[in-house]
Design a protein around this motif. Structure first.
Motif, PDB file in Angstrom:
ATOM      1  N   THR A 297     -19.402   1.162  12.200  1.00 39.51           N
ATOM      2  CA  THR A 297     -20.234   1.707  11.130  1.00 39.51           C
ATOM      3  C   THR A 297     -20.965   2.934  11.631  1.00 39.51           C
ATOM      4  OG1 THR A 297     -22.185   0.412  11.693  1.00 39.51           O
ATOM      5  CG2 THR A 297     -20.586  -0.620  10.217  1.00 39.51           C
ATOM      6  N   TRP A 298     -21.535   3.677  10.709  1.00 40.78           N
ATOM      7  CA  TRP A 298     -22.300   4.877  11.057  1.00 40.78           C
ATOM      8  C   TRP A 298     -23.643   4.503  11.669  1.00 40.78           C
ATOM      9  CZ3 TRP A 298     -26.991   5.166   8.694  1.00 40.78           C
ATOM     10  CH2 TRP A 298     -27.179   4.345   7.582  1.00 40.78           C
TER      11      TRP A 298
ATOM     12  N   VAL B 173     -25.964   6.512  14.845  1.00 40.17           N
ATOM     13  CA  VAL B 173     -27.283   6.960  14.403  1.00 40.17           C
ATOM     14  C   VAL B 173     -28.366   6.209  15.169  1.00 40.17           C
ATOM     15  CG1 VAL B 173     -28.867   6.988  12.438  1.00 40.17           C
ATOM     16  CG2 VAL B 173     -26.510   7.715  12.129  1.00 40.17           C
ATOM     17  N   GLY B 174     -28.176   4.900  15.367  1.00 40.62           N
ATOM     18  CA  GLY B 174     -29.140   4.109  16.127  1.00 40.62           C
ATOM     19  C   GLY B 174     -29.244   4.558  17.573  1.00 40.62           C
TER      20      GLY B 174
ATOM     21  N   LEU C 187     -32.339   7.391  21.774  1.00 42.03           N
ATOM     22  CA  LEU C 187     -32.490   8.511  22.704  1.00 42.03           C
ATOM     23  C   LEU C 187     -33.648   9.423  22.292  1.00 42.03           C
ATOM     24  CD1 LEU C 187     -28.777   9.466  23.405  1.00 42.03           C
ATOM     25  CD2 LEU C 187     -30.389   8.356  24.957  1.00 42.03           C
ATOM     26  N   LEU C 188     -33.776   9.667  20.993  1.00 40.57           N
ATOM     27  CA  LEU C 188     -34.883  10.483  20.497  1.00 40.57           C
ATOM     28  C   LEU C 188     -36.221   9.806  20.786  1.00 40.57           C
ATOM     29  CD1 LEU C 188     -35.705  13.020  18.917  1.00 40.57           C
ATOM     30  CD2 LEU C 188     -35.587  11.624  16.851  1.00 40.57           C
ATOM     31  N   LEU C 189     -36.299   8.497  20.574  1.00 36.24           N
ATOM     32  CA  LEU C 189     -37.513   7.745  20.882  1.00 36.24           C
ATOM     33  C   LEU C 189     -37.888   7.895  22.352  1.00 36.24           C
ATOM     34  CD1 LEU C 189     -39.672   5.477  20.226  1.00 36.24           C
ATOM     35  CD2 LEU C 189     -37.923   3.880  20.989  1.00 36.24           C
ATOM     36  N   ILE C 190     -36.919   7.769  23.233  1.00 35.67           N
ATOM     37  CA  ILE C 190     -37.187   7.875  24.670  1.00 35.67           C
ATOM     38  C   ILE C 190     -37.672   9.272  25.030  1.00 35.67           C
ATOM     39  CG2 ILE C 190     -36.099   7.833  26.960  1.00 35.67           C
ATOM     40  CD1 ILE C 190     -34.312   5.547  25.871  1.00 35.67           C
ATOM     41  N   VAL C 191     -37.022  10.292  24.499  1.00 34.41           N
ATOM     42  CA  VAL C 191     -37.416  11.674  24.813  1.00 34.41           C
ATOM     43  C   VAL C 191     -38.821  11.963  24.299  1.00 34.41           C
ATOM     44  CG1 VAL C 191     -36.920  14.100  24.295  1.00 34.41           C
ATOM     45  CG2 VAL C 191     -35.073  12.566  24.970  1.00 34.41           C
ATOM     46  N   VAL C 192     -39.097  11.589  23.050  1.00 34.30           N
ATOM     47  CA  VAL C 192     -40.426  11.845  22.475  1.00 34.30           C
ATOM     48  C   VAL C 192     -41.490  11.083  23.250  1.00 34.30           C
ATOM     49  CG1 VAL C 192     -41.850  11.445  20.422  1.00 34.30           C
ATOM     50  CG2 VAL C 192     -39.580  12.449  20.187  1.00 34.30           C
TER      51      VAL C 192
ATOM     52  N   MET D 214     -28.978  -1.790  13.708  1.00 34.27           N
ATOM     53  CA  MET D 214     -27.662  -1.293  14.109  1.00 34.27           C
ATOM     54  C   MET D 214     -26.588  -2.356  13.937  1.00 34.27           C
ATOM     55  SD  MET D 214     -28.782   0.842  17.520  1.00 34.27           S
ATOM     56  CE  MET D 214     -27.146   0.925  18.198  1.00 34.27           C
ATOM     57  N   GLU D 215     -26.917  -3.620  14.193  1.00 33.02           N
ATOM     58  CA  GLU D 215     -25.939  -4.699  14.107  1.00 33.02           C
ATOM     59  C   GLU D 215     -25.678  -5.168  12.686  1.00 33.02           C
ATOM     60  OE1 GLU D 215     -23.767  -6.429  16.079  1.00 33.02           O
ATOM     61  OE2 GLU D 215     -24.153  -4.787  17.433  1.00 33.02           O
TER      62      GLU D 215
END
Length: 68
Positions: free
Chosen positions: A4-5, A9-10, A15-20, A62-63
Protein backbone atom coordinates in the motif's frame (compact mmCIF):
# COMPACT_ATOMS: atom_id res chain seq x y z
CA UNK A 1 -0.78 -9.06 -0.99
CA UNK A 2 0.03 -5.81 -2.74
CA UNK A 3 1.97 -3.07 -0.98
CA UNK A 4 0.00 0.00 0.00
CA UNK A 5 0.98 3.64 -0.27
CA UNK A 6 0.85 3.92 3.55
CA UNK A 7 4.16 2.16 4.10
CA UNK A 8 6.37 4.50 2.02
CA UNK A 9 4.48 7.54 3.32
CA UNK A 10 4.85 6.25 6.89
CA UNK A 11 8.58 5.65 6.43
CA UNK A 12 9.04 9.17 5.11
CA UNK A 13 6.98 10.46 8.02
CA UNK A 14 9.18 8.64 10.51
CA UNK A 15 12.34 9.98 8.87
CA UNK A 16 10.87 13.49 8.90
CA UNK A 17 9.99 13.11 12.59
CA UNK A 18 13.56 12.06 13.40
CA UNK A 19 15.11 14.92 11.43
CA UNK A 20 12.80 17.56 12.92
CA UNK A 21 13.31 16.18 16.43
CA UNK A 22 17.12 16.15 16.04
CA UNK A 23 17.18 19.71 14.73
CA UNK A 24 14.90 20.89 17.54
CA UNK A 25 16.99 19.26 20.27
CA UNK A 26 20.30 20.33 18.71
CA UNK A 27 19.06 23.92 18.53
CA UNK A 28 18.69 23.84 22.31
CA UNK A 29 22.30 22.74 22.86
CA UNK A 30 23.46 26.29 23.60
CA UNK A 31 21.00 26.58 26.47
CA UNK A 32 21.37 23.03 27.73
CA UNK A 33 25.18 23.24 27.53
CA UNK A 34 25.19 25.72 30.41
CA UNK A 35 23.33 23.38 32.74
CA UNK A 36 24.89 21.11 35.34
CA UNK A 37 25.98 17.81 33.79
CA UNK A 38 23.35 15.83 35.70
CA UNK A 39 20.53 17.98 34.30
CA UNK A 40 22.02 17.66 30.83
CA UNK A 41 22.05 13.88 31.25
CA UNK A 42 18.39 13.83 32.31
CA UNK A 43 17.40 16.18 29.47
CA UNK A 44 19.13 14.15 26.78
CA UNK A 45 17.87 10.83 28.18
CA UNK A 46 14.31 12.16 28.24
CA UNK A 47 14.43 13.75 24.79
CA UNK A 48 16.26 10.72 23.41
CA UNK A 49 13.41 8.46 24.44
CA UNK A 50 10.29 10.63 24.09
CA UNK A 51 10.42 10.77 20.27
CA UNK A 52 9.51 7.08 20.26
CA UNK A 53 5.97 7.79 21.59
CA UNK A 54 4.45 8.81 18.21
CA UNK A 55 5.87 5.73 16.49
CA UNK A 56 3.30 3.23 17.80
CA UNK A 57 0.28 4.98 16.20
CA UNK A 58 2.30 5.65 13.04
CA UNK A 59 3.32 2.00 12.71
CA UNK A 60 -0.26 0.88 13.40
CA UNK A 61 -1.53 3.24 10.70
CA UNK A 62 1.05 1.88 8.27
CA UNK A 63 -0.11 -1.70 8.92
CA UNK A 64 -3.89 -1.47 9.18
CA UNK A 65 -4.83 2.06 8.04
CA UNK A 66 -6.28 3.11 11.39
CA UNK A 67 -4.80 5.35 14.07
CA UNK A 68 -6.52 3.39 16.86
Amino acid sequence: MTPTWRKPVGMLGILLLIVVWCVAIASLSGVVGGWHWAFQLLFYLFTGLIWIAPLKPMLRWMEVGSWR
